[in-house]
Design an enzyme around this catalytic site. Structure first.
Site: not given
Ligand code: NAD
Ligand code: UDP
Length: 339
Positions: A127, A151, A155
């Site tokens: 991120s 958080y 990362k």
């Molecule tokens: P999201 O919460 O929609 O998706 C994450 C998924 O991972 C969910 O379906 C959740 O149920 C699953 N999950 C969480 N912990 C788990 C575990 N221990 N075992 C199995 N499944 C698990 O979030 P997103 O927005 O799709 O983000 C995906 C990734 O991208 C994350 O790692 C997040 O930190 C990163 N990210 C997101 C953003 C954002 O703004 N959306 C920005 C930068 C990075």
């Protein structure tokens, strides 16, 4: 040629589900592992409607080593895209151990299981939050890493561990992708982002105001040193991001190594610019009040995507109007998410 299976941890979530579409379009077979802690299994039926085939979903936790060993034993997997993690900054401040366990320990368990299984291709969701409050924008990948909350630290810690792993075992192929602000939805309107409870993020909040679920947007600060006083971010369409993952996978397949890339548009938009774009896309007025700054917010930042383009041949193609139009289509058709 046999179809290559890609394990997509967190593949039922927002970015993961869209990446499953991009993977299928590129000829890969996505295999989802998700504990459904922040997602809904009904996304699978929606993916089936888009892709023409339901991806397999394994409901389980990425920290479950025995489960991972079984998955790698039973299915030939050529690479892993690791989205599974928790992402709410405020929650990470309130409950850091849960965040480190899920995001850091979860990544370690996954990497160890991959190592044991001889699977050495990994794309990791990092991120832009690893940069903290950057000295300048656009931010290059070489900028100092100064995460400002657990958080962001989680990362950064995983990035470091994966770099060490690749150094120790040079056959690994790892991409660390630093996303800016993912928004929008698949153009079909069948999949999108549905935060549980009150949204923390701007775009889901704005779209809930547009559809009438919430009355007014609180703009967090109108006195920042930005052109209109509101915060500026690099919003990137989730399908552009999804395609960036496929490009990173293809790049990793070409040669071993570690690649760290920003995935953003290279442009910033202010809160009020997002509000105006959403009004244009939806035809709905967005009522808002300008209130105090949100603690911990950075005034303005956006990414430098030059290296991603040079390395992957990838560039974000969808602009703010399309991000809003696609978010609106999803929001209007699914005001209660997948229910
Ligand atoms: P999201 O919460 O929609 O998706 C994450 C998924 O991972 C969910 O379906 C959740 O149920 C699953 N999950 C969480 N912990 C788990 C575990 N221990 N075992 C199995 N499944 C698990 O979030 P997103 O927005 O799709 O983000 C995906 C990734 O991208 C994350 O790692 C997040 O930190 C990163 N990210 C997101 C953003 C954002 O703004 N959306 C920005 C930068 C990075
Ligand atoms: N923001 C806002 N009202 C909200 C949510 C967000 O004004 O209800 C602002 C926030 O202050 C920031 C921008 O919108 O300037 C993007 O915030 P978001 O939480 O979506 O992303 P992040 O802060 O993680 O970049």
């Amino acid at each position: 040629m046999t179809t290559q299976t890609i394990l997509v941890t967190g593949g039922a979530g927002f970015i993961g589900s869209h990446t499953c579409v991009a993977l299928a379009e590129a000829g890969y077979e996505p295999l989802i592992l998700d504990n459904l802690g922040n997602s809904d299994r009904r996304v699978i039926g929606r993916l089936e409607r888009i892709i023409g085939k339901a991806p397999r979903l394994i409901v389980g936790d990425v920290r479950d080593r025995a489960l991972l060993d079984r998955v790698f034993r039973e299915t030939p997997i050529s690479g892993v895209i690791h989205f599974a993690g928790l992402k709410a900054v405020g929650d990470s401040v309130a409950d850091p151990i849960t965040y480190y366990d899920n995001n850091v320990n979860g990544s370690f368990v996954l990497a160890a299981a991959m190592h044991a299984a001889g699977v050495q291709t990994l794309i990791f969701s990092s991120s832009a939050t690893v940069y903290g409050d950057p000295d300048r924008s656009p931010i290059p990948e070489t900028a100092a890493l100064r995460p400002a909350n657990p958080y962001g630290h989680s990362k950064r810690m995983v990035e470091q561990a994966l770099a060490d792993l690749q150094h120790a075992h040079p056959a690994w192929r790892i991409a660390l992708l630093r996303y800016f602000n993912p928004v929008g939805a698949h153009e079909s309107g069948l999949i999108g982002e549905h935060p549980q409870g009150k949204p923390n993020n701007l775009m889901p909040f704005v779209s809930q105001v547009a559809v009438g679920l919430r009355e007014r947007l609180a703009v967090h600060g109108g006195d920042y040193p930005t052109p209109d006083g509101t915060g500026v971010r690099d919003y990137v369409h989730v399908m552009d991001l999804a395609e960036g993952h496929v490009a990173a996978l293809r790049h990793a397949e070409k040669q071993p190594g570690l690649t760290t890339l920003n995935l953003g548009t290279g442009h910033g938009a202010s809160v009020l610019e997002v509000v105006k774009a959403f009004e244009r896309a939806s035809g709905q007025p967005i009522a808002y009040d300008v209130g105090p700054r949100r603690p911990g917010d950075v005034p303005a930042y956006w990414g430098d995507p030059t290296l991603a383009e040079a390395t992957l041949g990838w560039r974000a193609r969808r602009g703010l109007d399309q991000m809003c139009a696609d978010s609106w289509r999803w929001q209007q058709g699914n005001p209660n998410g997948y229910e």
